[in-house]
Design an enzyme around this catalytic site. Structure first.
Site, PDB file in Angstrom:
ATOM      1  N   PRO A   2     -17.136 -28.874 -44.943  1.00  0.00           N
ATOM      2  CA  PRO A   2     -17.965 -29.507 -43.926  1.00  0.00           C
ATOM      3  C   PRO A   2     -19.185 -30.186 -44.534  1.00  0.00           C
ATOM      4  O   PRO A   2     -19.817 -29.644 -45.428  1.00  0.00           O
ATOM      5  CB  PRO A   2     -18.377 -28.353 -43.012  1.00  0.00           C
ATOM      6  CG  PRO A   2     -18.039 -27.111 -43.725  1.00  0.00           C
ATOM      7  CD  PRO A   2     -17.098 -27.424 -44.824  1.00  0.00           C
ATOM      8  N   GLU A   3     -19.485 -31.369 -44.077  1.00  0.00           N
ATOM      9  CA  GLU A   3     -20.713 -32.043 -44.497  1.00  0.00           C
ATOM     10  C   GLU A   3     -21.730 -31.919 -43.359  1.00  0.00           C
ATOM     11  O   GLU A   3     -21.447 -31.345 -42.310  1.00  0.00           O
ATOM     12  CB  GLU A   3     -20.417 -33.502 -44.851  1.00  0.00           C
ATOM     13  CG  GLU A   3     -19.561 -33.611 -46.117  1.00  0.00           C
ATOM     14  CD  GLU A   3     -20.147 -34.534 -47.181  1.00  0.00           C
ATOM     15  OE1 GLU A   3     -21.356 -34.830 -47.132  1.00  0.00           O
ATOM     16  OE2 GLU A   3     -19.380 -34.959 -48.048  1.00  0.00           O
TER      17      GLU A   3
END
Ligand SMILES: [Zn+2]
Length: 282
Positions: A2-3
């Site tokens: 996840p960013e």
């Protein structure tokens, strides 16, 4: 992995579904998920039971839920998911911690196939947990100070992409968003940070904020199909990436094939024409 926009989507989901509720029980299902809670899983269970969650906050890729003066701190790692749902649904194999609430409503499950993520209780951490106090504000936070960040970047004798990824300068920018923002601002990843003009750095951060905003409005994106947002829906979003992962495909701006270079054991994607490589120093 996840960013930042995905983590922000998770934070919003927690804010909607978890804030204001009181923890009933915490069930650790895998010791690695609580390895950062140094007092051990039993202490974690005892210290969190009966506490009311009063907020859902984020800095970079860290999330925290204030409980009184303390905070429940979470990092999703490579594959972590925070899932809210019917407390009676079956436990899936990768659930590492299950948290139930006194209202018997939807429970919260921390699922993490690769076990790089973790939960801990940060004493006195409601405002800002000590383990993440060294992390700089991210570009989506009100505390983000562009003038200060610009001055610090221009003091660095390092490539601009390396500076963007330095979590002590600015947090939350990962490999994907760094490449996309540099392409948008037409700056080569290896340009020396201290040689960039203030206007170029302003343009670069405007680009960072644009790519984050587009991603957020689309509900988050990631290349890891393991990632699921707080409601259990897939956070995978096939965003139109301009250069990242697109070596050999035409640059959407000028048609020149996108180039991939090795960078810090990973890759840097850029357009050789829109983002000319800096000349080597004599
Ligand atoms: Zn181009």
């Amino acid at each position: 992995m996840p960013e930042l926009p995905e983590v922000e989507i998770v934070r919003r989901g927690l804010e909607r579904h978890i804030v204001g509720r009181t923890i009933d029980t915490v069930q650790p299902l895998h010791p690695r998920a609580l390895r950062r809670h140094l007092a051990g899983p039993d202490d974690f269970v005892a210290a969190t039971a009966g506490r009311k969650i009063t907020g859902a906050l984020r800095r970079g890729k860290y999330l925290w839920l204030p409980v009184g003066d303390d905070a429940l701190l979470a990092h999703l790692g490579m594959s972590g998911q925070l899932l809210v749902g019917d407390p009676c649904r079956p436990l899936t194999p990768h659930v590492r911690v299950r948290i139930t609430f006194t209202d018997s409503g939807p429970d919260l499950r921390f699922s993490d196939q690769r076990t790089f993520g973790h939960l801990s209780l940060a004493p006195g951490g409601a405002v800002l947990p000590a383990p993440i106090a060294h992390i700089a504000p991210d570009p989506l936070e009100p505390a983000f100070d562009l003038a200060a960040v610009r001055a610090r970047i221009r003091a660095r004798r390092t490539g601009i992409k390396r500076a963007l990824l330095d979590q002590s300068l600015v947090s939350g920018i990962g490999n994907i968003y760094a490449d996309e923002a540099l392409w948008r601002a037409q700056i080569h990843w290896a340009r020396e940070a201290q040689l960039l003009r203030p206007a170029q750095i302003n343009r670069l951060f405007a680009s960072v904020q644009q790519v984050f905003a587009e991603s957020l409005s689309a509900g988050g994106t990631t290349f890891d199909s393991l990632y699921v947002n707080v409601n259990g829906q897939s956070g995978y979003f096939e965003r139109s990436l301009n250069v990242y992962g697109r070596a050999g495909f035409p640059c959407p701006r000028c048609g020149t094939p996108v180039r991939r270079d090795p960078f810090m054991n990973r890759s840097a994607f850029s357009c050789p024409r829109c983002q000319p490589r800096p000349r080597a120093r004599p």
